[in-house]
Design a protein around this motif. Structure first.
Motif, PDB file in Angstrom:
ATOM      1  N   UNK A 105      -5.019  -0.445  -9.172  1.00  0.00           N
ATOM      2  CA  UNK A 105      -3.998  -1.493  -9.107  1.00  0.00           C
ATOM      3  C   UNK A 105      -4.629  -2.877  -9.257  1.00  0.00           C
ATOM      4  N   UNK A 106      -4.001  -3.718 -10.072  1.00  0.00           N
ATOM      5  CA  UNK A 106      -4.462  -5.100 -10.227  1.00  0.00           C
ATOM      6  C   UNK A 106      -4.044  -5.935  -9.018  1.00  0.00           C
ATOM      7  N   UNK A 107      -2.810  -5.756  -8.602  1.00  0.00           N
ATOM      8  CA  UNK A 107      -2.288  -6.453  -7.422  1.00  0.00           C
ATOM      9  C   UNK A 107      -1.748  -5.414  -6.453  1.00  0.00           C
ATOM     10  N   UNK A 108      -2.630  -4.752  -5.706  1.00  0.00           N
ATOM     11  CA  UNK A 108      -2.180  -3.668  -4.824  1.00  0.00           C
ATOM     12  C   UNK A 108      -1.260  -4.163  -3.720  1.00  0.00           C
ATOM     13  N   UNK A 109      -0.340  -3.296  -3.339  1.00  0.00           N
ATOM     14  CA  UNK A 109       0.575  -3.604  -2.241  1.00  0.00           C
ATOM     15  C   UNK A 109       0.372  -2.561  -1.150  1.00  0.00           C
ATOM     16  N   UNK A 110       0.553  -2.925   0.102  1.00  0.00           N
ATOM     17  CA  UNK A 110       0.427  -1.940   1.182  1.00  0.00           C
ATOM     18  C   UNK A 110       1.594  -0.958   1.129  1.00  0.00           C
ATOM     19  N   UNK A 111       1.398   0.224   1.639  1.00  0.00           N
ATOM     20  CA  UNK A 111       2.448   1.240   1.585  1.00  0.00           C
ATOM     21  C   UNK A 111       2.684   1.819   2.977  1.00  0.00           C
ATOM     22  N   UNK A 117      -2.329  17.313   5.473  1.00  0.00           N
ATOM     23  CA  UNK A 117      -3.490  17.257   4.591  1.00  0.00           C
ATOM     24  C   UNK A 117      -4.383  16.095   4.998  1.00  0.00           C
ATOM     25  N   UNK A 118      -5.566  16.418   5.523  1.00  0.00           N
ATOM     26  CA  UNK A 118      -6.519  15.367   5.874  1.00  0.00           C
ATOM     27  C   UNK A 118      -7.035  14.666   4.626  1.00  0.00           C
ATOM     28  N   UNK A 119      -7.104  15.390   3.494  1.00  0.00           N
ATOM     29  CA  UNK A 119      -7.577  14.784   2.254  1.00  0.00           C
ATOM     30  C   UNK A 119      -6.602  13.726   1.737  1.00  0.00           C
ATOM     31  N   UNK A 120      -5.323  14.052   1.712  1.00  0.00           N
ATOM     32  CA  UNK A 120      -4.321  13.092   1.227  1.00  0.00           C
ATOM     33  C   UNK A 120      -4.263  11.893   2.172  1.00  0.00           C
ATOM     34  N   UNK A 121      -4.224  12.151   3.461  1.00  0.00           N
ATOM     35  CA  UNK A 121      -4.215  11.057   4.443  1.00  0.00           C
ATOM     36  C   UNK A 121      -5.408  10.140   4.219  1.00  0.00           C
ATOM     37  N   UNK A 122      -6.582  10.730   4.044  1.00  0.00           N
ATOM     38  CA  UNK A 122      -7.799   9.944   3.884  1.00  0.00           C
ATOM     39  C   UNK A 122      -7.760   9.121   2.601  1.00  0.00           C
ATOM     40  N   UNK A 123      -7.256   9.709   1.517  1.00  0.00           N
ATOM     41  CA  UNK A 123      -7.171   8.989   0.250  1.00  0.00           C
ATOM     42  C   UNK A 123      -6.267   7.774   0.376  1.00  0.00           C
ATOM     43  N   UNK A 124      -5.138   7.928   1.065  1.00  0.00           N
ATOM     44  CA  UNK A 124      -4.209   6.809   1.246  1.00  0.00           C
ATOM     45  C   UNK A 124      -4.843   5.726   2.113  1.00  0.00           C
ATOM     46  N   UNK A 125      -5.531   6.121   3.175  1.00  0.00           N
ATOM     47  CA  UNK A 125      -6.178   5.135   4.042  1.00  0.00           C
ATOM     48  C   UNK A 125      -7.288   4.391   3.306  1.00  0.00           C
ATOM     49  N   UNK A 126      -8.076   5.107   2.506  1.00  0.00           N
ATOM     50  CA  UNK A 126      -9.134   4.451   1.748  1.00  0.00           C
ATOM     51  C   UNK A 126      -8.543   3.485   0.727  1.00  0.00           C
ATOM     52  N   UNK A 186      -3.536  -5.861   0.771  1.00  0.00           N
ATOM     53  CA  UNK A 186      -3.239  -6.822   1.838  1.00  0.00           C
ATOM     54  C   UNK A 186      -2.221  -6.253   2.820  1.00  0.00           C
ATOM     55  N   UNK A 187      -2.169  -6.811   4.004  1.00  0.00           N
ATOM     56  CA  UNK A 187      -1.192  -6.355   4.984  1.00  0.00           C
ATOM     57  C   UNK A 187      -1.577  -5.031   5.609  1.00  0.00           C
ATOM     58  N   UNK A 188      -0.579  -4.289   6.068  1.00  0.00           N
ATOM     59  CA  UNK A 188      -0.819  -3.042   6.787  1.00  0.00           C
ATOM     60  C   UNK A 188      -0.337  -1.840   5.996  1.00  0.00           C
ATOM     61  N   UNK A 189      -1.218  -0.876   5.848  1.00  0.00           N
ATOM     62  CA  UNK A 189      -0.858   0.411   5.268  1.00  0.00           C
ATOM     63  C   UNK A 189      -0.625   1.387   6.409  1.00  0.00           C
ATOM     64  N   UNK A 190       0.475   2.119   6.324  1.00  0.00           N
ATOM     65  CA  UNK A 190       0.858   3.035   7.398  1.00  0.00           C
ATOM     66  C   UNK A 190       0.965   4.458   6.845  1.00  0.00           C
ATOM     67  N   UNK A 191       0.315   5.386   7.492  1.00  0.00           N
ATOM     68  CA  UNK A 191       0.424   6.804   7.157  1.00  0.00           C
ATOM     69  C   UNK A 191       1.030   7.521   8.348  1.00  0.00           C
ATOM     70  N   UNK A 209      -0.452   6.159  11.815  1.00  0.00           N
ATOM     71  CA  UNK A 209      -1.767   5.537  11.640  1.00  0.00           C
ATOM     72  C   UNK A 209      -1.567   4.229  10.874  1.00  0.00           C
ATOM     73  N   UNK A 210      -1.940   3.121  11.487  1.00  0.00           N
ATOM     74  CA  UNK A 210      -1.747   1.805  10.880  1.00  0.00           C
ATOM     75  C   UNK A 210      -3.108   1.172  10.611  1.00  0.00           C
ATOM     76  N   UNK A 211      -3.350   0.827   9.346  1.00  0.00           N
ATOM     77  CA  UNK A 211      -4.625   0.247   8.925  1.00  0.00           C
ATOM     78  C   UNK A 211      -4.392  -1.172   8.413  1.00  0.00           C
ATOM     79  N   UNK A 212      -5.136  -2.119   8.954  1.00  0.00           N
ATOM     80  CA  UNK A 212      -5.073  -3.495   8.464  1.00  0.00           C
ATOM     81  C   UNK A 212      -5.983  -3.629   7.258  1.00  0.00           C
ATOM     82  N   UNK A 213      -5.406  -4.095   6.135  1.00  0.00           N
ATOM     83  CA  UNK A 213      -6.138  -4.140   4.886  1.00  0.00           C
ATOM     84  C   UNK A 213      -7.160  -5.255   4.787  1.00  0.00           C
ATOM     85  N   UNK A 214      -8.057  -5.080   3.811  1.00  0.00           N
ATOM     86  CA  UNK A 214      -9.096  -6.046   3.450  1.00  0.00           C
ATOM     87  C   UNK A 214     -10.018  -6.421   4.618  1.00  0.00           C
TER      88      UNK A 214
END
Length: 261
Positions: free
Chosen positions: A160-166, A174-183, A189-194, A226-231
């Motif tokens: 993504x050129x201008x990624x957005x949090x999801x 799936x620990x693999x899918x969860x991990x890919x989304x968190x990475x 920017x902002x918070x990504x939530x899984x 699971x809430x991850x603060x980006x950047x």
């Protein structure tokens, strides 16, 4: 961050002194994550007990292709000098992940929010496995995937050129899918939530926190949130990879089969 292991005891024969030590390999899942998070950090990550199987070595090669310096010092002893979150360079070669589904999925997540392109392939077995359950959530960040029918490898992922949090709810555990989304969320920017309706292994959450990410885990009616603060500014760490209990089963069973051991 340090993850310590418990020494495996010697195996003794009934007729004599201790015969030797059963060296149990390091955990594969944690080895993959240590290399990837080291590459996404600033400074040096020192890894001991790294599993030196083909799957993990392929991940080490991939991190070099994305610009990190990855050096083997001795058996199981590796050093990674990372490029920081968002610092991956575009690889000049195809990323071959061999037979590792964990490797390819986590690496895709790690690069999905950086504006570069990478082509992934694997062996005959891995190339038969559909990647849609990874590329679909990564598309929510703004990444684009082009591959064979059914989303199979070889596949090119354009970050993504201008990624957005999801905010993403796992359709199946799936620990693999969860991990890919968190990475992927690291460079958004902002918070990504899984949201996990059913909990899976939490290696990634624990290791992200250990490398300096701001991550929060709570239980709710929806499941584990699971809430991850980006950047964040991830910092290189010392990681002692624990030994894998499933691998330990082999020498333990062999010892049990020897009378008096």
């Amino acid at each position: 961050m340090s993850v310590h292991s418990t020494p495996i005891p010697m195996i003794a024969h009934k007729s004599g002194p201790l015969a030797g030590v059963a060296e149990v390999p390091g955990d594969k899942s944690i080895s993959h994550r240590a290399l990837i998070l080291g590459a996404l950090s600033v400074g040096e990550t020192h890894i001991t007990g790294l599993l030196e199987g083909e799957d993990v070595i392929d991940t080490a090669k991939a991190m070099r292709a994305f610009g990190a310096t990855v050096t083997r010092v001795a058996e199981g002893d590796w050093r990674v000098n990372g490029v920081g979150v968002g610092g991956f360079a575009e690889p000049t070669q195809v990323i071959d992940c061999g037979n590792s589904g964990t490797g390819v999925r986590l690496i895709m997540g790690a690069m999905a929010t950086t504006p570069i392109a990478a082509t992934f392939t694997g062996d005959a077995s891995l190339n038969k496995r559909p990647m849609g359950r990874i590329t679909d959530p990564l598309a929510l960040f703004g990444a684009r995937a082009v591959g064979r029918a059914g989303g199979r490898l070889p596949l090119t992922l354009v970050g993504a050129v201008d990624p957005v949090p999801v905010r993403y709810t796992l359709p199946m555990p799936s620990a693999q899918v969860k991990s890919a989304v968190l990475l992927a969320g690291l460079n958004a920017p902002g918070e990504t939530v899984v949201i996990e309706p059913e909990p899976t292994r939490d290696h990634t959450e624990r290791m992200l926190r250990g490398f300096g990410a701001e991550i929060d885990v709570t239980d709710s009616a929806e499941g584990r949130v699971i809430t991850l603060k980006g950047q964040p500014d991830l910092t290189g760490q010392s990681v002692a990879v624990p030994r894998d209990p499933s691998s330990a089963a082999f020498p333990v069973c062999a010892a049990i089969l020897v009378p008096g051991s």
